[in-house]
Design a protein around this motif. Structure first.
Motif, PDB file in Angstrom:
ATOM      1  N   SER A  37       0.888  -1.177  -0.143  1.00 34.25           N
ATOM      2  CA  SER A  37      -0.025   0.111  -0.015  1.00 34.25           C
ATOM      3  C   SER A  37       0.827   1.279   0.058  1.00 34.25           C
ATOM      4  O   SER A  37       0.432   2.313   0.007  1.00 34.25           O
ATOM      5  CB  SER A  37      -1.027   0.031   1.066  1.00 34.25           C
ATOM      6  OG  SER A  37      -0.238   0.237   2.269  1.00 34.25           O
ATOM      7  N   GLY A  38       2.286   1.034   0.083  1.00 28.44           N
ATOM      8  CA  GLY A  38       3.019   2.338  -0.113  1.00 28.44           C
ATOM      9  C   GLY A  38       3.406   2.612   1.358  1.00 28.44           C
ATOM     10  O   GLY A  38       4.058   3.984   1.615  1.00 28.44           O
ATOM     11  N   PHE A 236      13.502  -9.519   0.249  1.00 25.14           N
ATOM     12  CA  PHE A 236      14.033 -10.715  -0.282  1.00 25.14           C
ATOM     13  C   PHE A 236      13.050 -11.658  -1.203  1.00 25.14           C
ATOM     14  O   PHE A 236      13.375 -12.158  -2.329  1.00 25.14           O
ATOM     15  CB  PHE A 236      14.678 -11.508   0.594  1.00 25.14           C
ATOM     16  CG  PHE A 236      15.049 -13.318   0.189  1.00 25.14           C
ATOM     17  CD1 PHE A 236      16.375 -13.087  -0.871  1.00 25.14           C
ATOM     18  CD2 PHE A 236      14.563 -14.463   0.397  1.00 25.14           C
ATOM     19  CE1 PHE A 236      16.765 -14.248  -1.141  1.00 25.14           C
ATOM     20  CE2 PHE A 236      15.142 -15.581   0.323  1.00 25.14           C
ATOM     21  CZ  PHE A 236      16.100 -15.402  -0.673  1.00 25.14           C
ATOM     22  N   ALA A 237      11.784 -11.274  -0.849  1.00 23.64           N
ATOM     23  CA  ALA A 237      10.735 -12.106  -1.384  1.00 23.64           C
ATOM     24  C   ALA A 237      10.213 -11.291  -2.603  1.00 23.64           C
ATOM     25  O   ALA A 237       9.236 -11.730  -3.170  1.00 23.64           O
ATOM     26  CB  ALA A 237       9.519 -12.402  -0.498  1.00 23.64           C
ATOM     27  N   ARG A 238      10.735  -9.948  -2.825  1.00 19.88           N
ATOM     28  CA  ARG A 238      10.367  -9.253  -3.755  1.00 19.88           C
ATOM     29  C   ARG A 238       8.882  -8.902  -3.621  1.00 19.88           C
ATOM     30  O   ARG A 238       8.207  -8.748  -4.880  1.00 19.88           O
ATOM     31  CB  ARG A 238      10.566  -9.824  -5.303  1.00 19.88           C
ATOM     32  CG  ARG A 238      12.118  -9.867  -5.621  1.00 19.88           C
ATOM     33  CD  ARG A 238      12.789  -8.668  -5.661  1.00 19.88           C
ATOM     34  NE  ARG A 238      13.977  -8.530  -6.145  1.00 19.88           N
ATOM     35  CZ  ARG A 238      15.017  -8.392  -5.412  1.00 19.88           C
ATOM     36  NH1 ARG A 238      14.811  -8.389  -4.188  1.00 19.88           N
ATOM     37  NH2 ARG A 238      16.299  -8.558  -5.810  1.00 19.88           N
ATOM     38  N   TRP A 239       8.393  -8.725  -2.618  1.00 22.21           N
ATOM     39  CA  TRP A 239       6.879  -8.217  -2.298  1.00 22.21           C
ATOM     40  C   TRP A 239       5.849  -9.155  -2.883  1.00 22.21           C
ATOM     41  O   TRP A 239       4.982  -8.735  -3.490  1.00 22.21           O
ATOM     42  CB  TRP A 239       6.502  -6.918  -2.734  1.00 22.21           C
ATOM     43  CG  TRP A 239       7.563  -5.737  -1.883  1.00 22.21           C
ATOM     44  CD1 TRP A 239       7.141  -5.142  -0.847  1.00 22.21           C
ATOM     45  CD2 TRP A 239       8.869  -5.441  -2.187  1.00 22.21           C
ATOM     46  NE1 TRP A 239       8.166  -4.262  -0.350  1.00 22.21           N
ATOM     47  CE2 TRP A 239       9.106  -4.458  -1.325  1.00 22.21           C
ATOM     48  CE3 TRP A 239       9.942  -5.770  -3.264  1.00 22.21           C
ATOM     49  CZ2 TRP A 239      10.526  -3.828  -1.055  1.00 22.21           C
ATOM     50  CZ3 TRP A 239      11.011  -5.215  -3.076  1.00 22.21           C
ATOM     51  CH2 TRP A 239      11.538  -3.984  -2.100  1.00 22.21           C
ATOM     52  N   ARG A 290      20.996  -1.301  -2.730  1.00 20.32           N
ATOM     53  CA  ARG A 290      22.322  -0.640  -3.328  1.00 20.32           C
ATOM     54  C   ARG A 290      21.771   0.794  -3.639  1.00 20.32           C
ATOM     55  O   ARG A 290      20.511   1.120  -4.172  1.00 20.32           O
ATOM     56  CB  ARG A 290      22.702  -1.309  -4.523  1.00 20.32           C
ATOM     57  CG  ARG A 290      23.123  -2.647  -4.266  1.00 20.32           C
ATOM     58  CD  ARG A 290      23.544  -3.461  -5.512  1.00 20.32           C
ATOM     59  NE  ARG A 290      23.981  -4.607  -5.372  1.00 20.32           N
ATOM     60  CZ  ARG A 290      24.304  -5.455  -6.421  1.00 20.32           C
ATOM     61  NH1 ARG A 290      24.362  -5.144  -7.587  1.00 20.32           N
ATOM     62  NH2 ARG A 290      24.722  -6.532  -6.068  1.00 20.32           N
ATOM     63  N   PRO A 291      22.533   1.730  -3.035  1.00 17.10           N
ATOM     64  CA  PRO A 291      22.327   3.181  -3.518  1.00 17.10           C
ATOM     65  C   PRO A 291      22.265   3.519  -4.823  1.00 17.10           C
ATOM     66  O   PRO A 291      22.695   3.055  -5.654  1.00 17.10           O
ATOM     67  CB  PRO A 291      23.509   4.095  -3.115  1.00 17.10           C
ATOM     68  CG  PRO A 291      24.297   2.917  -1.858  1.00 17.10           C
ATOM     69  CD  PRO A 291      23.897   1.614  -2.681  1.00 17.10           C
ATOM     70  N   GLY A 292      21.022   4.196  -5.351  1.00 16.53           N
ATOM     71  CA  GLY A 292      20.672   4.290  -6.635  1.00 16.53           C
ATOM     72  C   GLY A 292      19.897   3.385  -7.412  1.00 16.53           C
ATOM     73  O   GLY A 292      19.736   3.558  -8.534  1.00 16.53           O
ATOM     74  N   LYS A 293      19.650   2.181  -6.709  1.00 12.82           N
ATOM     75  CA  LYS A 293      19.034   1.181  -7.215  1.00 12.82           C
ATOM     76  C   LYS A 293      17.603   0.868  -6.811  1.00 12.82           C
ATOM     77  O   LYS A 293      17.646   0.541  -5.627  1.00 12.82           O
ATOM     78  CB  LYS A 293      20.086   0.009  -7.373  1.00 12.82           C
ATOM     79  CG  LYS A 293      19.561  -1.263  -8.503  1.00 12.82           C
ATOM     80  CD  LYS A 293      20.487  -2.502  -8.289  1.00 12.82           C
ATOM     81  CE  LYS A 293      19.899  -3.582  -9.079  1.00 12.82           C
ATOM     82  NZ  LYS A 293      20.720  -4.761  -9.025  1.00 12.82           N
ATOM     83  N   VAL A 294      16.622   0.660  -7.402  1.00 11.40           N
ATOM     84  CA  VAL A 294      15.450   0.181  -6.973  1.00 11.40           C
ATOM     85  C   VAL A 294      15.242  -1.293  -7.110  1.00 11.40           C
ATOM     86  O   VAL A 294      15.393  -1.946  -8.115  1.00 11.40           O
ATOM     87  CB  VAL A 294      14.408   0.887  -7.697  1.00 11.40           C
ATOM     88  CG1 VAL A 294      12.804   0.423  -7.147  1.00 11.40           C
ATOM     89  CG2 VAL A 294      14.270   2.352  -7.886  1.00 11.40           C
ATOM     90  N   ALA A 295      14.828  -1.882  -5.970  1.00 14.79           N
ATOM     91  CA  ALA A 295      14.593  -3.227  -6.002  1.00 14.79           C
ATOM     92  C   ALA A 295      13.501  -3.735  -6.861  1.00 14.79           C
ATOM     93  O   ALA A 295      12.537  -2.930  -6.865  1.00 14.79           O
ATOM     94  CB  ALA A 295      14.448  -3.820  -4.537  1.00 14.79           C
ATOM     95  N   VAL A 296      13.795  -4.834  -7.511  1.00 12.98           N
ATOM     96  CA  VAL A 296      12.655  -5.327  -8.327  1.00 12.98           C
ATOM     97  C   VAL A 296      11.285  -5.654  -7.667  1.00 12.98           C
ATOM     98  O   VAL A 296      11.706  -6.403  -6.619  1.00 12.98           O
ATOM     99  CB  VAL A 296      13.241  -6.487  -9.229  1.00 12.98           C
ATOM    100  CG1 VAL A 296      12.100  -7.116  -9.944  1.00 12.98           C
ATOM    101  CG2 VAL A 296      14.287  -6.281  -9.983  1.00 12.98           C
ATOM    102  N   GLY A 297      10.273  -5.194  -8.189  1.00 14.75           N
ATOM    103  CA  GLY A 297       9.210  -5.452  -7.458  1.00 14.75           C
ATOM    104  C   GLY A 297       8.536  -4.556  -6.596  1.00 14.75           C
ATOM    105  O   GLY A 297       7.567  -4.558  -5.708  1.00 14.75           O
ATOM    106  N   SER A 298       9.542  -3.567  -6.110  1.00 15.88           N
ATOM    107  CA  SER A 298       9.305  -2.610  -5.190  1.00 15.88           C
ATOM    108  C   SER A 298       8.009  -1.804  -5.378  1.00 15.88           C
ATOM    109  O   SER A 298       7.987  -1.226  -6.599  1.00 15.88           O
ATOM    110  CB  SER A 298      10.336  -1.614  -4.961  1.00 15.88           C
ATOM    111  OG  SER A 298      10.074  -0.624  -4.033  1.00 15.88           O
ATOM    112  N   PRO A 299       7.114  -1.353  -4.494  1.00 16.13           N
ATOM    113  CA  PRO A 299       5.972  -0.429  -4.886  1.00 16.13           C
ATOM    114  C   PRO A 299       6.636   1.050  -5.347  1.00 16.13           C
ATOM    115  O   PRO A 299       7.723   1.396  -4.583  1.00 16.13           O
ATOM    116  CB  PRO A 299       5.210  -0.503  -3.677  1.00 16.13           C
ATOM    117  CG  PRO A 299       5.400  -1.823  -2.900  1.00 16.13           C
ATOM    118  CD  PRO A 299       6.973  -2.104  -3.142  1.00 16.13           C
TER     119      PRO A 299
END
Length: 307
Positions: A37-38, A236-239, A290-299
């Motif tokens: 939900s953010g 780790f579970a990518r949401w 990691r700085p400047g990198k958005v995790a895959v699946g992140s809202p």
């Protein structure tokens, strides 16, 4: 080791993964719903400890373990709802509020739970998975918390809900774009408060599993940081609720290595193996944050800069 010892060791790892992983499963599912939900709730450690105390107290005073489970879920929902309401106010930071409520939840639990340290409360029933085995160690190791299938069904329900229901779509929309949610006429604050409250109730079931099954008693060190670890577990579970199941089993299995070795008579390195879940958490954070990198699946709202 003999063949029987290998079988007993494998059963202890599997059974331990299910027992130790149960709180991880519920707390990670609760945080997954909240973050979808953010909103971030770092106060889940306080939610877990408070709900564990409430569940034990509810079971002790009512004489019913299931009343204790409901009390744990209610306590988790109330503390999480407070977090949701506070974070909806202007200029309130999610992370700072979560830390404050973590301290509030653990402080309340320690204060209110003083009379509950010595008594014994009714325990949840177990499911026997190894009646087929003649090995007593295997049968003992595979006694599973009755809340485990409930957790698995919750994970499936959340996965289906996010993909197939209007409510799930609104939660994902609020997490990905608050502006788009408002443009469609929905209340971002309302959605996030509801998701955070429901996430706290789910996490509260994890607290109930701690005091009403394994280890099955109330003490001030009951959680050992599992609420905080669950936040890393969600990353780790990518949401994904389904991946939360696998991640919880992985962390549960890691935490079960030491007791499994001890069950077959190997005591060397017992305390060293108890650090494995914390090492895994650190490794996950190093590899994914990691700085400047958005995790895959992140809202989307979690990857943006918010006050």
């Amino acid at each position: 080791m003999s063949a029987d010892q290998w079988i007993a060791f494998a059963a202890a790892i599997v059974g331990g993964a299910l027992r130790v992983g149960t709180p991880f499963l519920f707390v990670s599912l609760g945080e997954c719903l909240t973050e979808k939900s953010g909103r971030i709730n770092l106060g889940l450690e306080g939610v877990l400890v408070l709900s564990a105390m409430a569940a034990f107290g509810g079971a002790y005073w009512s004489g019913s373990a299931w009343v204790g489970v409901l009390a744990g879920a209610l306590a988790g929902a109330l503390l999480a709802a407070l977090h949701g309401v506070l974070c909806s106010l202007p200029r309130v930071n999610d992370v700072a509020t979560g830390i404050a409520l973590m301290l509030l939840g653990t402080g309340l639990a320690f204060y209110l739970g003083k009379p509950l340290i010595q008594p014994q409360a009714p325990q949840l029933p177990s499911i026997a998975l190894a009646d087929w085995s003649s090995n007593a160690a295997v049968r003992a190791a595979l006694q599973v918390n009755v809340l485990v299938p409930i957790g698995l069904m919750l994970a499936l329900a959340l996965w289906w809900g996010f993909a197939r229901t209007r409510a799930g779509l609104l939660v994902r929309l609020a997490g990905d774009s608050a502006d788009a949610t408002r443009a469609l006429g929905y209340s971002v604050a309302g959605i996030r408060i509801a998701a955070t409250t429901a996430g706290g109730a789910i996490a509260g079931l994890g607290g109930a599993s701690l005091t009403l099954f394994y280890p099955g008693s109330w003490n001030e060190g009951i959680s050992s940081g599992q609420g905080l670890i669950a936040v890393a577990l969600v990353i780790f579970a990518r949401w994904s609720p389904l991946r939360c199941m696998g991640a919880a089993l992985l962390f549960g299995g890691a935490g079960a290595v030491g007791p499994a070795l001890q069950s077959i008579g190997i005591a060397w390195g017992y305390h060293l193996f108890n650090t494995v879940p914390y090492v895994l958490t650190l490794l996950i954070l190093v590899l994914t944050c990691r700085p400047g990198k958005v995790a895959v699946g992140s809202p989307g709202e979690l990857s943006s800069t918010r006050s």
